[in-house]
Structures are given as C-alpha cells and as structure tokens.
Write an enzyme that holds these catalytic residues in place. Sequence first.
Site, PDB file in Angstrom:
ATOM      1  N   HIS A   1      56.234  79.724  -1.463  1.00  0.00           N
ATOM      2  CA  HIS A   1      54.906  79.116  -1.593  1.00  0.00           C
ATOM      3  C   HIS A   1      54.305  79.472  -2.956  1.00  0.00           C
ATOM      4  O   HIS A   1      53.806  80.568  -3.168  1.00  0.00           O
ATOM      5  CB  HIS A   1      54.011  79.629  -0.473  1.00  0.00           C
ATOM      6  CG  HIS A   1      52.794  78.784  -0.215  1.00  0.00           C
ATOM      7  ND1 HIS A   1      52.284  77.892  -1.148  1.00  0.00           N
ATOM      8  CD2 HIS A   1      51.982  78.672   0.873  1.00  0.00           C
ATOM      9  CE1 HIS A   1      51.223  77.278  -0.641  1.00  0.00           C
ATOM     10  NE2 HIS A   1      51.011  77.744   0.585  1.00  0.00           N
TER      11      HIS A   1
ATOM     12  N   TYR B   1      47.349  80.596  -3.962  1.00  0.00           N
ATOM     13  CA  TYR B   1      47.774  81.906  -3.482  1.00  0.00           C
ATOM     14  C   TYR B   1      48.468  82.680  -4.612  1.00  0.00           C
ATOM     15  O   TYR B   1      48.454  82.250  -5.761  1.00  0.00           O
ATOM     16  CB  TYR B   1      48.629  81.736  -2.227  1.00  0.00           C
ATOM     17  CG  TYR B   1      47.851  81.074  -1.115  1.00  0.00           C
ATOM     18  CD1 TYR B   1      46.688  81.669  -0.607  1.00  0.00           C
ATOM     19  CD2 TYR B   1      48.217  79.831  -0.605  1.00  0.00           C
ATOM     20  CE1 TYR B   1      45.946  81.056   0.391  1.00  0.00           C
ATOM     21  CE2 TYR B   1      47.474  79.206   0.385  1.00  0.00           C
ATOM     22  CZ  TYR B   1      46.337  79.821   0.874  1.00  0.00           C
ATOM     23  OH  TYR B   1      45.586  79.202   1.847  1.00  0.00           O
TER      24      TYR B   1
ATOM     25  N   GLY C   1      51.662  66.384   7.350  1.00  0.00           N
ATOM     26  CA  GLY C   1      51.035  67.520   7.991  1.00  0.00           C
ATOM     27  C   GLY C   1      50.238  67.120   9.206  1.00  0.00           C
ATOM     28  O   GLY C   1      50.707  67.197  10.344  1.00  0.00           O
TER      29      GLY C   1
END
Length: 388
Positions: free
Chosen positions: A196, A201, A341
């Site tokens: 990721h 992040y 998603g």
Amino acid sequence: MANTTMANMNTNSNSKEESKKMDEREAIPLLTPYKMGNFNLSHRIVLAPLSRSRSYNFIPQPHAALYYSQRTTKGGFLIGEASGVSDTAQGYPNTPGIWTREQLEAWKPIVSAVHEKGGIFFCQLWHAGRVSNYEYQPDGKAPISSTDKRLRKDIANNKATADKYPPPRRVRADEIPKLVNDFVIAAKNAMEAEIHGANGYLLDQFLKDKVNDRDDEYGGNLENRCRFPLQVVKAVADEIGADKVGMRLSPFADYNDCGDSDPHALGVHMAQSLNEMGILYIHLIEPRMVTQFHKFDGTKSSLTPIRKAFKDGTFIVAGGYDRNEGNEAISCAAADLVAYGRLFLANPDLPTRFQLDAHLNQPDATTFYSHHPVLGYTDYPFLQPNPK
C-alpha cells in the site's frame, strides 16, 4: 445472518440457470479472461481492498471467511483489506494485522475459503504512518512519518483535529531498514502481497513533496522521496518473488492531507522503477477521485503515461467505475483489470450481475466501518430467483 443464509440458498439454487445464461451471452470485456503473470484470471473484475473494521483487537475474524468467499469466483482476483505490518502500523480501530503468529493463523482459514472456490487472494500490506494516534502506538508514543507535521485533513477531507491526529515523530534514516524489514516479514507471512503506497499512508508520506520535508537521502528530489518505498518493494520482491508482488499508488490524490506538486512525474517515475523491478502489477487510483467516495469527471489528468511507463506488467485501475466505464477501460486498453470497491461490497455476485446487466444493490455508507460481524458485511443479497 438469516438474510445471508437465504441469499446463499438463492444463489446455489440458481447457479446453473445463471451460468447457462452467462454462457449464452457474448462475454462483455470485463468478463473476458486474462493472464496475470502465473495467474489465470477468468474475468477482469477485481475486489478492491476495503477497510472493513471488523478485525477485533487487530486479529482477523472467522466472519471474514464468509465475506471474502461470498465475493469469490473461480479465477477471480481479490485484494484483501489493508493489514498492518507491525505494532506501529495501525491507525484505525479493528483493522487486521499480519505481523504476529496469532494474526497469521487467523488469516489462514480466510485465505483457504477463497482458494477453495478457485480465487486468487493478495494481502495488502500497510503502515498508516502519521494517520494514527497515541492509542494505537506501542507505549502510547507518537506515530511515525517522513515529517513531524501533523495532518490537517483526514481521508474524507474533513478537518483533522490534533487530539485525533497528533504531530508524528520524524523517523530517522537509521530506522528505515527496520521498517523495510517489517514489510518483508509481513510479506513472507502473506506469500502474495500488494504494498500500500497510496491514500496518504506511510509510504505515500515519503513519496509526496507536500508532506516529505526531509533534507536527507529520503527527502528533497523525486528520486530521494521514492527511495524508501522502492526499497520496500525490492526487499519484498526479493523475499517472495516479484511475480507475487503488486503496489497501489495514488499520485494525483490528496487523501489524508498528502498531495504532490507534480503527480504526473511522480507516477511515471514510480511506474518506470517498478517496471524495472519486474513486479506483477501496479494498482492506480484515478485522478478524478477527489475523495475516496466522490469523483470529478472534469479533470484533465490521465493515467495513460503511467500505464505506458509500466509496460511489462498488469495495470489495474480503480476509482468510481461502473459497468460501462469498466468495459470501456478494458476494450480501449486503458487498463488490464478494473478494481471495484463499493459496488463489489454491495453486490457479492458482481461479475454475474455485470454479465446479466442486472439490477445492483446500493451500498449503505452508514455500515462501511461498522464493527458488526454481519450488518453491512455479509448480509447484502445475491440475485433472487427469476419469476417462472
């Protein structure tokens, strides 16, 4: 649970009829087969990684086996929800980890449930970085990041308060090898993994120049900012094989207060570097996704140069796609696969519904991050029997 049971009974009783109808129809582009490295996919529809917040105490739970198996088809590709790589990686409640023996053992029946139905499952490896607070950190310490600046807006572009997202500690250069190794250990546990590098992040906090304000070998120019994320990818690929590694990127996004002044250059550089490493795929968030849940179709930015730069691997796109847009992306070679998603969450039989052009359930946003083991998780209905 009764809704789920009835939904599964309906699916089982009508599977032969639905299969026959699908065979009789000409396959839409999204339903054509694709060879992704050593993996033979039966269609181009990917389950996108979705945080479900139902892994109590950071331990994957048995109900996840039903959730993922519901969305599995033979030859289908699923990317698991973001899973922390270490005890400093967590940033939200009840998200899973994959750094302890207990977590690894808890993941096994979940992955087995997917494999038993012929699906392919990759675990998404994640470190939240500064998108965290003292509650989730060992000994109540500050979260780590490329910077010591706290984020000012969260993943939904809401104002981020200091009590929820305190100032992080700028990680030292001599700590980077330990962080790289955390990803390696997690990847070894996962065996097949997506790294990721998106959505603001930790890895994205190093990539983006509006966050990364370092003056060492991990900050400043583009190559330096990409150094740590690429070290992670190389180390993981060396450990489990580049043919079992993917990476998610969002160069155009400003999620979690993490933007870049030249997202095009960032995306192309990462794509070229990852192509040279020979990893299996890259997974890109569309520029039009101004937030996780809202798209702006007027953007002039495009993923095409990034796709051209990643010329040897599989290119996956995500970001508000519907059936027609997904078919168009495949038919015009804008992408090899399309990740869904919210639509896949609300429609566990999404490939069947797309093939039949059937009615779609609408996702319930109020239950996205509920901690309930059934509600908004495994209770979305499958297609009902057709009238006689």
